[in-house]
Write a protein that holds these residues in place. Structure first.
Motif, PDB file in Angstrom:
ATOM      1  N   TYR A 151       0.823  -1.215   0.000  1.00 27.88           N
ATOM      2  CA  TYR A 151       0.000   0.000   0.000  1.00 27.88           C
ATOM      3  C   TYR A 151       0.855   1.262   0.000  1.00 27.88           C
ATOM      4  O   TYR A 151       0.582   2.223  -0.722  1.00 27.88           O
ATOM      5  N   VAL A 152       1.894   1.247   0.825  1.00 26.46           N
ATOM      6  CA  VAL A 152       2.671   2.472   1.041  1.00 26.46           C
ATOM      7  C   VAL A 152       3.565   2.784  -0.156  1.00 26.46           C
ATOM      8  O   VAL A 152       3.841   3.954  -0.428  1.00 26.46           O
ATOM      9  N   VAL A 153       4.011   1.767  -0.886  1.00 29.38           N
ATOM     10  CA  VAL A 153       4.757   2.034  -2.126  1.00 29.38           C
ATOM     11  C   VAL A 153       3.909   2.893  -3.058  1.00 29.38           C
ATOM     12  O   VAL A 153       4.366   3.916  -3.587  1.00 29.38           O
ATOM     13  N   THR A 154       2.672   2.480  -3.259  1.00 29.52           N
ATOM     14  CA  THR A 154       1.793   3.249  -4.143  1.00 29.52           C
ATOM     15  C   THR A 154       1.508   4.622  -3.544  1.00 29.52           C
ATOM     16  O   THR A 154       1.577   5.645  -4.242  1.00 29.52           O
ATOM     17  N   GLY A 155       1.187   4.652  -2.249  1.00 33.19           N
ATOM     18  CA  GLY A 155       0.860   5.927  -1.618  1.00 33.19           C
ATOM     19  C   GLY A 155       2.010   6.912  -1.622  1.00 33.19           C
ATOM     20  O   GLY A 155       1.830   8.100  -1.899  1.00 33.19           O
ATOM     21  N   LEU A 156       3.217   6.434  -1.327  1.00 37.41           N
ATOM     22  CA  LEU A 156       4.384   7.316  -1.294  1.00 37.41           C
ATOM     23  C   LEU A 156       4.698   7.867  -2.683  1.00 37.41           C
ATOM     24  O   LEU A 156       5.000   9.059  -2.830  1.00 37.41           O
ATOM     25  N   CYS A 157       4.619   6.996  -3.684  1.00 36.79           N
ATOM     26  CA  CYS A 157       4.891   7.451  -5.052  1.00 36.79           C
ATOM     27  C   CYS A 157       3.911   8.555  -5.464  1.00 36.79           C
ATOM     28  O   CYS A 157       4.303   9.563  -6.050  1.00 36.79           O
ATOM     29  N   LEU A 158       2.633   8.367  -5.155  1.00 39.30           N
ATOM     30  CA  LEU A 158       1.633   9.362  -5.536  1.00 39.30           C
ATOM     31  C   LEU A 158       1.795  10.652  -4.737  1.00 39.30           C
ATOM     32  O   LEU A 158       1.739  11.751  -5.287  1.00 39.30           O
ATOM     33  N   ALA A 159       1.994  10.525  -3.427  1.00 37.16           N
ATOM     34  CA  ALA A 159       2.101  11.710  -2.570  1.00 37.16           C
ATOM     35  C   ALA A 159       3.337  12.534  -2.916  1.00 37.16           C
ATOM     36  O   ALA A 159       3.299  13.773  -2.868  1.00 37.16           O
ATOM     37  N   TYR A 160       4.433  11.868  -3.256  1.00 36.56           N
ATOM     38  CA  TYR A 160       5.684  12.581  -3.516  1.00 36.56           C
ATOM     39  C   TYR A 160       5.528  13.548  -4.690  1.00 36.56           C
ATOM     40  O   TYR A 160       5.920  14.719  -4.611  1.00 36.56           O
ATOM     41  N   TYR A 161       4.942  13.057  -5.774  1.00 29.53           N
ATOM     42  CA  TYR A 161       4.797  13.920  -6.955  1.00 29.53           C
ATOM     43  C   TYR A 161       3.690  14.953  -6.763  1.00 29.53           C
ATOM     44  O   TYR A 161       3.805  16.091  -7.220  1.00 29.53           O
ATOM     45  N   ALA A 162       2.611  14.552  -6.086  1.00 32.14           N
ATOM     46  CA  ALA A 162       1.485  15.463  -5.929  1.00 32.14           C
ATOM     47  C   ALA A 162       1.820  16.634  -5.018  1.00 32.14           C
ATOM     48  O   ALA A 162       1.429  17.776  -5.294  1.00 32.14           O
ATOM     49  N   TYR A 163       2.571  16.383  -3.946  1.00 31.11           N
ATOM     50  CA  TYR A 163       2.740  17.404  -2.915  1.00 31.11           C
ATOM     51  C   TYR A 163       4.109  18.066  -2.906  1.00 31.11           C
ATOM     52  O   TYR A 163       4.278  19.126  -2.305  1.00 31.11           O
ATOM     53  N   THR A 164       5.118  17.449  -3.553  1.00 32.50           N
ATOM     54  CA  THR A 164       6.408  18.128  -3.653  1.00 32.50           C
ATOM     55  C   THR A 164       6.611  18.766  -5.019  1.00 32.50           C
ATOM     56  O   THR A 164       7.446  19.659  -5.157  1.00 32.50           O
ATOM     57  N   ARG A 165       5.846  18.294  -6.016  1.00 34.10           N
ATOM     58  CA  ARG A 165       5.988  18.841  -7.372  1.00 34.10           C
ATOM     59  C   ARG A 165       4.695  19.404  -7.925  1.00 34.10           C
ATOM     60  O   ARG A 165       4.615  19.747  -9.102  1.00 34.10           O
ATOM     61  N   ASP A 166       3.652  19.453  -7.106  1.00 36.10           N
ATOM     62  CA  ASP A 166       2.343  20.006  -7.508  1.00 36.10           C
ATOM     63  C   ASP A 166       1.812  19.356  -8.775  1.00 36.10           C
ATOM     64  O   ASP A 166       1.326  20.027  -9.689  1.00 36.10           O
ATOM     65  N   MET A 167       1.873  18.031  -8.828  1.00 33.11           N
ATOM     66  CA  MET A 167       1.360  17.275  -9.963  1.00 33.11           C
ATOM     67  C   MET A 167       0.020  16.646  -9.583  1.00 33.11           C
ATOM     68  O   MET A 167      -0.316  16.538  -8.395  1.00 33.11           O
ATOM     69  N   PRO A 168      -0.773  16.237 -10.560  1.00 36.31           N
ATOM     70  CA  PRO A 168      -2.084  15.646 -10.256  1.00 36.31           C
ATOM     71  C   PRO A 168      -1.954  14.385  -9.409  1.00 36.31           C
ATOM     72  O   PRO A 168      -1.026  13.604  -9.581  1.00 36.31           O
ATOM     73  N   LEU A 169      -2.908  14.203  -8.490  1.00 39.26           N
ATOM     74  CA  LEU A 169      -2.914  13.031  -7.625  1.00 39.26           C
ATOM     75  C   LEU A 169      -3.555  11.871  -8.393  1.00 39.26           C
ATOM     76  O   LEU A 169      -4.690  11.475  -8.149  1.00 39.26           O
ATOM     77  N   THR A 170      -2.771  11.323  -9.328  1.00 42.40           N
ATOM     78  CA  THR A 170      -3.262  10.226 -10.149  1.00 42.40           C
ATOM     79  C   THR A 170      -2.109   9.281 -10.477  1.00 42.40           C
ATOM     80  O   THR A 170      -0.940   9.656 -10.344  1.00 42.40           O
ATOM     81  N   ILE A 171      -2.429   8.064 -10.883  1.00 40.98           N
ATOM     82  CA  ILE A 171      -1.424   7.010 -11.011  1.00 40.98           C
ATOM     83  C   ILE A 171      -0.311   7.386 -11.990  1.00 40.98           C
ATOM     84  O   ILE A 171       0.875   7.146 -11.734  1.00 40.98           O
ATOM     85  N   ARG A 172      -0.663   7.994 -13.111  1.00 38.87           N
ATOM     86  CA  ARG A 172       0.348   8.273 -14.133  1.00 38.87           C
ATOM     87  C   ARG A 172       1.443   9.224 -13.658  1.00 38.87           C
ATOM     88  O   ARG A 172       2.572   9.167 -14.154  1.00 38.87           O
ATOM     89  N   SER A 173       1.125  10.077 -12.687  1.00 40.10           N
ATOM     90  CA  SER A 173       2.130  11.021 -12.191  1.00 40.10           C
ATOM     91  C   SER A 173       3.359  10.298 -11.660  1.00 40.10           C
ATOM     92  O   SER A 173       4.485  10.797 -11.762  1.00 40.10           O
ATOM     93  N   ALA A 174       3.146   9.104 -11.089  1.00 39.31           N
ATOM     94  CA  ALA A 174       4.252   8.359 -10.476  1.00 39.31           C
ATOM     95  C   ALA A 174       5.200   7.769 -11.503  1.00 39.31           C
ATOM     96  O   ALA A 174       6.254   7.240 -11.127  1.00 39.31           O
ATOM     97  N   LEU A 175       4.872   7.841 -12.778  1.00 40.96           N
ATOM     98  CA  LEU A 175       5.733   7.261 -13.819  1.00 40.96           C
ATOM     99  C   LEU A 175       6.425   8.317 -14.670  1.00 40.96           C
ATOM    100  O   LEU A 175       7.126   7.981 -15.627  1.00 40.96           O
ATOM    101  N   THR A 176       6.268   9.599 -14.326  1.00 40.98           N
ATOM    102  CA  THR A 176       6.862  10.653 -15.150  1.00 40.98           C
ATOM    103  C   THR A 176       8.388  10.589 -15.251  1.00 40.98           C
ATOM    104  O   THR A 176       8.944  10.916 -16.307  1.00 40.98           O
ATOM    105  N   PRO A 177       9.132  10.171 -14.188  1.00 41.40           N
ATOM    106  CA  PRO A 177      10.598  10.130 -14.343  1.00 41.40           C
ATOM    107  C   PRO A 177      11.085   9.158 -15.409  1.00 41.40           C
ATOM    108  O   PRO A 177      12.187   9.339 -15.932  1.00 41.40           O
ATOM    109  N   ILE A 178      10.306   8.133 -15.742  1.00 43.47           N
ATOM    110  CA  ILE A 178      10.762   7.188 -16.773  1.00 43.47           C
ATOM    111  C   ILE A 178       9.970   7.300 -18.072  1.00 43.47           C
ATOM    112  O   ILE A 178      10.467   6.910 -19.129  1.00 43.47           O
ATOM    113  N   LEU A 179       8.767   7.865 -18.024  1.00 44.68           N
ATOM    114  CA  LEU A 179       7.963   7.985 -19.250  1.00 44.68           C
ATOM    115  C   LEU A 179       7.956   9.398 -19.809  1.00 44.68           C
ATOM    116  O   LEU A 179       7.686   9.587 -20.991  1.00 44.68           O
ATOM    117  N   GLY A 180       8.227  10.397 -18.978  1.00 42.85           N
ATOM    118  CA  GLY A 180       8.248  11.772 -19.459  1.00 42.85           C
ATOM    119  C   GLY A 180       6.925  12.184 -20.071  1.00 42.85           C
ATOM    120  O   GLY A 180       5.850  11.913 -19.539  1.00 42.85           O
TER     121      GLY A 180
END
Length: 548
Positions: A171-200
């Motif tokens: 659970y926390v792997v998914t939660g941490l990945c989503l929270a990190y991008y949403a709240y430190t980079r102001d990105m949407p709180l959605t699954i795809r945000s967690a893949l931006t470093p490798i998918l651009g």
């Protein structure tokens, strides 16, 4: 040090500007609805075909991907521990540097506990230790006999494995990945945000839509199975209080009676109706208040077992089991057997089944954890959402499950708890530790607790589903929460009916739906590792520039 380019954060999820789907992404929403509608129609119109095909595919998935599931979940657990302990990543705040948490620690833990494993604990706190007391790797090897005192150590070792750091780590792997991008980079709180470093930029196209759809479908199936088990226990509890015979049906081959299809559907309608009402009120009201009530009632139930159950036996078991679990933790993390062997068959039917269930549940729980954890540090998030819930789960399993085992070992229960249906073992145990007069009161409390856990899980799931489809927007349409509440009710009812009132079809659909998202989770870990490392380099570069 050469300049580190700024991270890609330009996610553009097109949402409808008018009409019924205003604020929602049409590709994600319509694809998810079509997938759910097809599954529901298939289960209703061809129940025999749905049951047979899903069972066949489920068996192939568990056999073929057993090693993949075991290794992946082991890596998730160790990855999180590493991220929390490394100073540069552990001290990062999920939000602005001076931001405070939105919820108090009590409410944060209550919501996390209720959404993550509340229903599972009510069903499995007694059923899991009893099941593993009859079958675990040491018993399969022939080292100890089932239902013996010698089997206790391995019983709790694997109970802790299934409900401990690995389970919450998913659970926390998914939660941490989503929270990190949403709240430190102001990105949407959605699954795809967690893949931006490798998918651009590719996350803005069909690949991003597919990732979010997988998250929605996995959430629906994971919540469906949890609610399926929960309403089964709810029916058992209501029957124990009221004695209404239509709630149960005879068990197969002389087995204990199980909830009837009519009873399950009736309970499902009640639960989902309340869930929709709670989801409409939002996370700050409905979910928070219900979660606080859950934690209070859970503590009360635990105290009943402490006072009237086998607490001395449980306390001894807890201490020895915790030491044994810690000693075997590295081996348990990556212990995999070929499915051609008896041990492999056991693992695919037990451990791999649980890993698939938690993975299917992880988009829901993970996104919900992210939603309620803004303002906390990475270390606080990992330790608070992995270690503490795991220790609480261990206490539940040893106090409730240990009492059931002690009653059977002492000969008091004489096999009646073992022979009870999976969702009735809790009530069967209560019959032996409290008086008939007190039992009525406690049984009603348990029914209320199961109901509130179910409502919390379902309404949290509805909030998460709508957040993903709305491109990460946390405030979503009330109408769409209601619509998805109805759709979720229909898909659960259809799969229950396809299984003739049983839960096997629900489980099979969930395990199959979890597999694609398991690959997404592996990619999310790679992405987060890359993001944390490069953010660390950016911090070093900023420090060097400030001192020169």
């Amino acid at each position: 040090m050469s300049d580190i380019p700024a991270p890609f954060t330009d996610i553009d999820i097109n949402t409808s500007e008018r009409g019924f789907y205003e604020g929602y992404s049409l590709p994600i929403t319509l694809t998810s609805k079509i997938a759910v509608a097809l599954l529901t129609a298939w289960a209703l119109l061809r129940p025999g075909s749905a049951e047979a095909i899903l069972s066949l595919v489920n068996g192939e998935v568990l056999d073929s991907f057993n090693l993949f599931y075991v290794i992946s979940v082991g890596l998730f657990a160790w990855f999180l521990l590493f991220v929390a302990l490394v100073p540069s990543s552990g001290r990062r705040r999920l939000g602005k540097p001076d931001e405070k948490p939105e919820f108090s620690t009590f409410s944060w833990f209550a919501m996390m506990f209720g959404a993550g494993l509340g229903v599972g604990l009510m069903v499995y706190a007694t059923a899991e230790p009893l099941g593993l007391w009859n079958s675990n790797p040491e018993i399969v090897r022939g080292n100890v006999a089932p239902h013996s005192a010698e089997a206790l150590q391995s019983t709790f070792r694997y109970t802790f494995l299934h409900y401990g750091i690995h389970a919450w780590g998913i659970y926390v792997v998914t939660g941490l990945c989503l929270a990190y991008y949403a709240y430190t980079r102001d990105m949407p709180l959605t699954i795809r945000s967690a893949l931006t470093p490798i998918l651009g930029r590719h996350v803005n196209g069909p690949i991003g839509h597919a990732v979010d759809v997988l998250g929605v479908v996995a959430t629906i199936l994971g919540v469906a199975v949890t609610i399926g088990f929960g309403v089964s226990q709810l029916v058992e509890g209501v029957y124990s209080v009221t004695g209404m015979e239509w709630l149960l049906q005879p068990g197969e081959n002389g087995a204990a009676p199980t909830p009837s299809a009519v009873g399950l559907i009736a309970a499902l309608v009640v639960v989902m109706g309340l869930s929709i009402m709670s989801a409409v009120s939002g996370v700050g009201r409905g979910v928070k208040y219900l979660s606080n009530l859950n934690l209070i009632l859970s503590t009360a139930l635990l105290l009943i077992f402490v006072v009237f159950g086998s607490f001395g036996f449980a306390l001894t078991s807890y201490g020895s089991a915790l030491v044994d679990y810690a000693e075997h933790f590295p081996a348990l993390s990556f212990e995999a057997w070929s499915t051609d062997t008896e041990l492999g068959k056991w693992q695919s039917g037990w451990t791999t089944f649980y890993w698939a269930w938690w993975i299917a549940f992880s988009p829901f729980v993970g996104l919900f954890l992210a939603r309620i954890s803004r303002g906390r540090t990475v270390r606080e998030f990992v330790l608070g959402a992995v270690i503490m819930p795991a220790l609480v789960c261990f206490a539940w399993m040893t106090i409730l499950g240990g009492t059931s085992i002690d009653l059977e070992m002492s000969g008091i229960a004489q096999g009646s708890i073992i022979d009870a249906s999976q969702t009735n073992k809790l009530f069967a145990t209560l019959h032996y530790i409290i008086s008939d007069r007190l039992y009525g009161i406690v049984a009603v409390m348990c029914v209320v607790l199961v109901l509130t856990f179910l409502v919390t899980s379902a309404d949290s799931g509805l909030l998460v589903i709508n957040t993903i489809m709305a491109g990460g927007e946390e405030e979503t349409s009330t109408v769409h929460r209601i619509v998805w509440g109805v759709l979720l009710t229909l898909v659960i009812a259809a799969l229950i009916l396809a299984g003739g009132g049983g839960l096997a079809v629900l489980q099979n659909a969930m395990i199959i739906g979890a597999l694609p998202f398991a690959f997404v989770m592996v990619a999310m870990c790679v992405s987060l590792a890359k993001a944390l490392y490069r953010d660390h380099l950016r911090d070093q570069q900023a420090t060097e520039m400030a001192t020169t």
